[in-house]
Every structure is written in structure tokens, then in C-alpha cells.
Motif scaffolding. Structure first.
Motif, PDB file in Angstrom:
ATOM      1  N   PRO A  75       4.516   3.367   1.098  1.00  0.00           N
ATOM      2  CA  PRO A  75       3.437   3.286   0.101  1.00  0.00           C
ATOM      3  C   PRO A  75       2.123   3.794   0.670  1.00  0.00           C
ATOM      4  O   PRO A  75       1.956   3.957   1.881  1.00  0.00           O
ATOM      5  N   ASN A  76       1.223   4.007  -0.248  1.00  0.00           N
ATOM      6  CA  ASN A  76      -0.110   4.451   0.155  1.00  0.00           C
ATOM      7  C   ASN A  76      -0.820   3.319   0.885  1.00  0.00           C
ATOM      8  O   ASN A  76      -0.962   2.216   0.344  1.00  0.00           O
ATOM      9  N   ASP A 108      -3.911   2.800   1.560  1.00  0.00           N
ATOM     10  CA  ASP A 108      -5.174   2.358   0.951  1.00  0.00           C
ATOM     11  C   ASP A 108      -4.931   1.482  -0.271  1.00  0.00           C
ATOM     12  O   ASP A 108      -5.511   0.393  -0.400  1.00  0.00           O
ATOM     13  N   SER A 109      -4.073   1.949  -1.169  1.00  0.00           N
ATOM     14  CA  SER A 109      -3.805   1.158  -2.376  1.00  0.00           C
ATOM     15  C   SER A 109      -3.108  -0.154  -2.034  1.00  0.00           C
ATOM     16  O   SER A 109      -3.443  -1.219  -2.572  1.00  0.00           O
ATOM     17  N   PHE A 110      -2.115  -0.084  -1.113  1.00  0.00           N
ATOM     18  CA  PHE A 110      -1.423  -1.314  -0.721  1.00  0.00           C
ATOM     19  C   PHE A 110      -2.377  -2.257   0.013  1.00  0.00           C
ATOM     20  O   PHE A 110      -2.316  -3.484  -0.170  1.00  0.00           O
ATOM     21  N   GLU A 156      -5.631  -2.467  -0.450  1.00  0.00           N
ATOM     22  CA  GLU A 156      -6.517  -3.071  -1.455  1.00  0.00           C
ATOM     23  C   GLU A 156      -5.817  -4.191  -2.210  1.00  0.00           C
ATOM     24  O   GLU A 156      -6.415  -5.239  -2.502  1.00  0.00           O
ATOM     25  N   LEU A 157      -4.522  -3.989  -2.551  1.00  0.00           N
ATOM     26  CA  LEU A 157      -3.775  -5.032  -3.246  1.00  0.00           C
ATOM     27  C   LEU A 157      -3.628  -6.276  -2.381  1.00  0.00           C
ATOM     28  O   LEU A 157      -3.838  -7.404  -2.843  1.00  0.00           O
ATOM     29  N   THR A 158      -3.259  -6.077  -1.124  1.00  0.00           N
ATOM     30  CA  THR A 158      -3.104  -7.226  -0.229  1.00  0.00           C
ATOM     31  C   THR A 158      -4.429  -7.938   0.009  1.00  0.00           C
ATOM     32  O   THR A 158      -4.465  -9.177   0.103  1.00  0.00           O
ATOM     33  N   GLU A 159      -5.512  -7.188   0.105  1.00  0.00           N
ATOM     34  CA  GLU A 159      -6.822  -7.828   0.267  1.00  0.00           C
ATOM     35  C   GLU A 159      -7.194  -8.641  -0.958  1.00  0.00           C
ATOM     36  O   GLU A 159      -7.767  -9.732  -0.843  1.00  0.00           O
ATOM     37  N   ARG A 170      -7.699  -4.770   8.076  1.00  0.00           N
ATOM     38  CA  ARG A 170      -8.570  -3.849   7.340  1.00  0.00           C
ATOM     39  C   ARG A 170     -10.038  -4.234   7.498  1.00  0.00           C
ATOM     40  O   ARG A 170     -10.911  -3.373   7.621  1.00  0.00           O
TER      41      ARG A 170
END
Length: 235
Positions: A33-34, A36-38, A40-43, A109
Motif C-alpha cells: 500500500p501507499n 502516506d495514505s496508510f 495517515e489512516l493509522t495516525e 511518523r
């Protein structure tokens, strides 16, 4: 036409020995997966798990689960008390096993962002230090240059000294004019006194001449009288 396998093989065919070989994408890399997007989701999930709302809803969920499997009839209980709530224990363990990596990923991150911010702060600090040193050198050079430039106080002092010199010169001229008038009077007086003396010297000469002329006239007059008288005597 060439088959896909042949095209793939030709694409990743070994090139010259002096060039590195390209890395073939693996099966797992295709489904990666990407980040950055993953991330952001986890954050977002980690931030939501660290809020009071999550704890409140988790407490309500556990309370409902326990009350249902304790107070409800045994026929409709899906996690009976007799089994010590095994399903709830498994769910909480699974949640904890996923929550820990999510929190670690969010922390990583955040560490990366902090590292970037620290690097930017360091660069900004170095730039500020360089600017400060440059301004310090410029100010020092300006101070050195200002020592050779006429300042406002220096110009005022010079103008004040020039004004004092002009005033002194005017005073000296006035004093010289005041002392010159008596000298001129004395010179005129001397000249008038000398003229009078010359006139006086000339006047006694004129008086002598007049006396002399009177005496001659008187001498001539008696002679004439004598002659007349002598002439008359014989008569």
C-alpha cells in the motif's frame, strides 16, 4: 506478436556488465500500500484511540457485552459466563495486538516529522547565525567608516567654532575702529597745533616788519620836520 512473458523477459534482460541489473518487482511489492495514505489512516485511528470518546464507547461496549452474557437467558448468550467470556478476551487481545503496531507506526511518523522539523530548525538557526555574523561585520565596518565621516556633533562643533571666530573678528574690528578715532583726533589736533604755531611764528615777523616800517617812517618824519624846522629857523 510476442507473448507477455517474452516481453517481460526482454524488458528485464541482462544488459552490459558495466551497468547494474534492474530489480524485478516481487509479488509482495505489487500489493504494497501507499505509505502516506496508510500512515495517515493509522495516525487517524491512533489519535482516535487516544481520545476520551474511545474509552467511553469501549466501556459501554464491554458493559453491554458482560451484562448480556450474564443476565440474558443461556439460550441467547453467545459468550457465556461459564466459559469466562472467552470471546471477549480474544477480542480485547486482538484489539491490543493491532493497537500497538498502529501506535508505533503513528509514533514513527511523528518522529520523522520531528526529525524534519529539527533539521529545518537547525538550518534556520545556521542561517540566522550567518546573517547575524554578516550584520555584525557590516556594523563594524560602518563604525570604522563613520570614524572618518563628519558626524552631526562634529559639524555643529565646527560651525560653533567658526561662529566664535567670526564674532571675535567683529569685536576686534570694532575695537580697532574705536581706538582709531582718538588717534585720528590726536593727529588732527597735532596738525592744528602745528598750524597755529606756524601762524604764531609768522605773526611776530609781521609785527617786526610793521615795527621796522613804522620806525623808518618815524625816522623819516622827524628828519623832514627837522628840515622844515631848520628851514624855518633860519627864516
Amino acid at each position: 506478436m510476442s507473448s507477455p512473458r517474452q516481453s517481460t523477459g526482454s524488458q528485464y534482460s541482462p544488459g552490459p556488465l558495466d551497468q547494474p541489473r534492474e530489480k524485478r518487482p516481487g509479488f509482495l511489492n505489487r500489493f504494497r500500500p501507499n505509505p502516506d495514505s496508510f500512515g495517515e489512516l493509522t495516525e487517524a485511528i491512533a489519535r482516535w484511540m487516544g481520545t476520551p470518546q474511545f474509552l467511553l464507547w469501549m466501556t459501554v461496549f464491554v458493559a453491554i457485552w458482560l451484562s448480556w452474557n450474564t443476565l440474558a437467558p443461556e439460550e441467547i448468550q453467545f459468550d457465556p459466563r461459564s466459559l469466562n467470556f472467552t470471546l471477549l478476551t480474544l477480542m480485547l487481545s486482538l484489539q491490543a495486538s493491532y493497537a500497538a503496531p498502529l501506535l508505533l507506526l503513528a509514533q514513527n511518523r511523528q518522529d520523522d516529522r520531528d526529525r524534519v522539523v529539527a533539521e529545518e530548525d537547525r538550518q534556520r538557526g545556521q542561517q540566522n547565525l550567518a546573517d547575524t555574523e554578516y550584520l555584525t561585520r557590516e556594523i563594524a565596518s560602518l563604525r570604522i567608516a563613520m570614524r572618518e565621516v563628519a558626524t552631526r556633533d562634529y559639524v555643529r562643533s565646527e560651525l560653533r567654532s567658526l561662529l566664535e571666530e567670526i564674532i571675535d573678528a567683529q569685536d576686534q574690528r570694532a575695537e580697532a575702529a574705536g581706538t582709531g578715532a582718538p588717534e585720528r583726533k590726536s593727529e588732527s589736533a597735532r596738525k592744528s597745533g602745528g598750524g597755529r604755531k606756524s601762524e604764531r611764528a609768522k605773526r611776530p615777523g609781521a609785527a617786526g616788519e610793521t615795527a621796522r616800517s613804522g620806525g623808518s617812517h618815524a625816522a623819516s618824519a622827524p628828519g623832514a620836520g627837522n628840515d622844515g624846522a631848520g628851514g624855518e629857523t633860519p627864516r
